[in-house]
Design an enzyme around this catalytic site. Structure first.
Site, mmCIF file in Angstrom:
data_model
loop_
_atom_site.group_PDB
_atom_site.id
_atom_site.type_symbol
_atom_site.label_atom_id
_atom_site.label_comp_id
_atom_site.label_asym_id
_atom_site.label_seq_id
_atom_site.Cartn_x
_atom_site.Cartn_y
_atom_site.Cartn_z
ATOM 1 N N HIS A 155 0.805 -0.965 0.028
ATOM 2 C CA HIS A 155 -0.141 -0.134 0.041
ATOM 3 C C HIS A 155 0.997 1.209 -0.080
ATOM 4 O O HIS A 155 1.790 1.230 0.724
ATOM 5 C CB HIS A 155 -0.933 0.128 1.244
ATOM 6 N N ASP A 205 -14.780 3.483 8.102
ATOM 7 C CA ASP A 205 -13.483 4.114 7.563
ATOM 8 C C ASP A 205 -14.226 5.100 6.148
ATOM 9 O O ASP A 205 -13.771 6.369 6.050
ATOM 10 C CB ASP A 205 -12.474 3.492 7.138
ATOM 11 N N ARG A 243 -14.122 13.508 7.199
ATOM 12 C CA ARG A 243 -12.938 14.343 7.330
ATOM 13 C C ARG A 243 -12.511 15.129 6.097
ATOM 14 O O ARG A 243 -12.188 16.426 6.286
ATOM 15 C CB ARG A 243 -11.826 13.337 7.646
ATOM 16 N N SER A 267 -7.016 5.009 9.524
ATOM 17 C CA SER A 267 -7.950 4.880 8.466
ATOM 18 C C SER A 267 -7.294 3.997 7.409
ATOM 19 O O SER A 267 -7.665 3.139 6.908
ATOM 20 C CB SER A 267 -7.848 6.356 7.401
ATOM 21 N N LYS A 282 -8.165 -0.737 6.966
ATOM 22 C CA LYS A 282 -8.131 -1.549 5.882
ATOM 23 C C LYS A 282 -7.441 -2.471 5.645
ATOM 24 O O LYS A 282 -7.613 -3.634 4.936
ATOM 25 C CB LYS A 282 -8.328 -0.244 4.734
#
Lengths: 439, 439
Positions: free
Chosen positions: B87, B166, B173, B188, B192
């Site tokens: 990621h 989220d 946000r 956040s 995930k």
């Protein structure tokens, strides 16, 4: 000017990052909120950032001005008498307004008191007045103007078009834990005072366990912020920081407060509530009629004792559609609770403190207040507690009454009220009535 | 457990007042939000309070866990190959995932990459892949499982039931200027990653002008917070802080990024994007297959040069319904923009910096991204800029291309891109590719 959501986020981001906001940004933000172009979530985020990072004097002034400009303003230009708006930040058994308005009217002043309904353990001034059968508070601006000219005083509901930004923002602050911010509180209070064009704004900032500001120091900070806003808008404003370490009057309810106010207006009831009302009437007269303060207080006391203030109250009640007989025999006119329980002291000693908050809560449990906007209140229920800090109590002494819907809730309230009294074994000083006076 | 609105306001008030929140309070807050029992305004107020007053490690862990528990989790227990989730925190021309997934698959690893769609100057990984005609990313969990077992990799849309808290909270946000908080960003991202049970989480935290974290120091703080969460949840996680002071690859668009990725997978294209992808593949192989890092990098480079990674990519495209011919001749398959303008350097010197943000904005203006959820994107448009910091440029030299809908927008973009290049008169050092590696 059209403001996109992105611009408003930048305003919030700037306050989040500790920056000072440009006036145009604050104005755009308030305008967008009133128009529905800024979400509650974005405004809540702004309010929390403002609460934590602060608003300086200029930012607070711009915010207040933008809030005022969100609605219409009210003027009393046509009146010959000097006008005064007396406002309290709120406490328990704080019935000063109910007595002050007719008293000031009797002394040659004009009082047009516009109140919000609010939430709380008991009703607000409007709810209390509405416990008088027939009395209406939903007066038009023209009705208020005419009544003030004829009677000298009116106590009416603030219309929705007076500072609409505050109505929306206060509800949002209440829902999002963003109430306790001095600049936001000052902007909320003063926007409503400044939107009504009076000759004097008289503010009573309460300090103590029964008030929002717990200490005189905190209260002084709010008082100073409010005065600064008035000064910057070119308005006369005088502020007292007064004691709320115990309930001010003896009655905590709605009809009970009216009965107590009438007792004072009839010259029968003495005590702190009368003393503070006379004090404020003296201050108003000193400022607007050029009298020496002591002399003005003597005149105020006389107006309570000679029935002239009561006569103004009777005229106000009649003008607003209420039964004027309430001024002569309150108990025959006001709604009465089915159960009245005498409250007897369970200890001997000196009263060292009274938890105004606990007594307010007990009154709320009896049904005297509302938790949500629009909830009904029971005007008849409530609590009467006579002793003040420093008073000597004997076990078994009659110290008040619980007015309730039934025996069971009366017993619960009695237990709560007795628990709210702290009895000391040795003599206790009474707290000062006024902590500070800012001319 | 029923939680009244008043209790939730107390949670916000506690954070507002700088207190550390009890785990049960954080859990109740997240549960209420997911159920619709906490208003957006209350949550926005909480987010701003958390941003300004901070969340400690335990609070961040409890928040992350509560977010994970708001939805379903995904497991790849049935797979024989070790699974890795790579990621990136996001940057410009950051197409590592597109190459990494088939490359890691070719090396014997399994990659199931679940992506959100997001907002930005260009589309996300899903949008880029969908520029391949026929390719679908809305795979069921069973389809993903099967494809990963057969092909070794899948890149699919994260379903709405994976960490729903989220999805809702990130949108809030974004709308309320409460994005830049390390604990909230870490919660956040990691909620995930932790909701998908893989053998290794490989994180690329970007630092520089083209990334959210502008300096390696800030990026390190986020990297450490993410690793701590993984460690506390008993998961293997390794993190690199890598350079985003300029676009990583040369292409900023959607189909253009796919073409660039295929160039790398075909062993034809060299440069930083290939180098960093090989580096990450080496790290994954080192961690999961027990290889020496240098040797693993050599194997990764070989898998790009010998066509084995390309073959996995072709199989992945075919499995997801796309036209596999794209792997052999991208230009004949991918959508093409009507106008292609050659980009010529307007100055001579050394490239000192490239504003990745300005190039991203220019690509957005061409139509490559979306400003609002659900907006369409144009897969064919975008920007190709070859020079990297430290490269020597000659005035008039061909340095890239603008792919646009028309001549006018191409000219505007060309001017913006040239303005985004800072040319120095003397030699400039290339920035490091990896600032820090945390095993």
């Amino acid at each position: 000017v059209t403001v996109s959501p992105v611009d408003l986020r930048n305003v919030v981001a700037a306050k989040r990052d500790g920056k000072t906001l440009a006036p145009a940004d604050i104005e755009a933000f308030v305008r967008a909120y009133v128009r529905g172009d800024a979400s509650d979530a974005l405004v809540a985020s702004f309010l929390m950032a403002a609460l934590l990072n602060g608003l300086d004097d200029t930012e607070t002034l711009v915010l207040t001005t933008a809030m005022i400009e969100s609605g219409r303003t009210v003027s009393f230009d046509a009146l010959e008498r000097p006008t005064v708006d007396k406002h309290s930040t709120g406490g328990v058994a704080d019935g000063v307004t109910l007595v002050f308005a007719p008293l000031a009217a009797a002394m040659g002043l004009a009082v047009a008191k516009l109140s919000g309904r609010g939430l709380g353990h008991t009703g607000g001034t409007l709810d209390k007045l509405e416990s008088i059968p027939g009395l209406r508070t939903d007066l038009t601006p023209e009705q208020i103007q005419r009544q003030v000219a004829e009677v000298g005083c009116a106590v009416a509901a603030q219309t929705a078009d007076l500072v609409p930004a505050d109505g929306a923002m206060y509800a949002l602050r209440d829902a999002t834990a963003t109430v306790p911010s001095v600049p936001l509180i000052a902007a909320s209070i003063m926007s409503k005072k400044l939107a009504v064009d009076t000759d004097l704004i008289l503010l009573d900032v309460k300090a103590g366990s029964g008030a929002f500001m717990k200490t005189p120091e905190e209260a002084r900070g709010l008082a100073a912020a409010c005065r600064r806003l008035a000064r910057d808008k070119g308005r006369a404003c005088r502020v007292a920081v007064t004691d709320m370490s115990q309930p001010l009057g003896d009655s905590v309810g709605n009809a009970l407060d009216i009965a107590e106010a009438i007792g004072i207006l009839r010259g029968e009831t003495r005590g702190r509530l009368r003393d503070l009302t006379v004090w404020f009437a003296g201050r108003a007269s000193e400022a607007l009629l050029d009298r020496a303060f002591d002399e003005a207080c003597d005149l105020a006391a006389r107006a309570l004792d000679d029935g002239s203030a009561l006569e103004r109250f009777r005229a106000m009640v009649r003008a607003q559609g209420g039964d004027p007989a309430v001024a002569d025999d309150p108990s025959s006119v006001l709604p009465a609770a089915p159960t009245v329980l005498r409250l007897l002291s369970d200890r001997t000693g000196w009263l060292a403190s009274t938890s105004a908050e606990a007594i307010g809560l007990a009154a709320g449990t009896l049904g005297a207040g509302r938790a949500r906007k629009g909830d009904p209140i029971d005007p008849s229920v409530g609590i009467v507690v006579h002793p003040k800090i420093g008073d000597r109590l004997e076990a078994g002494q009659d110290i008040g009454e619980i007015h309730a819907r039934d025996e069971a809730s009366a017993e619960v309230a009695a237990t709560e009220v007795l628990a709210a009294l702290d009895i000391a074994g040795s003599r206790v000083e009474a707290p000062p009535m006024v902590h500070e006076w800012m001319e």
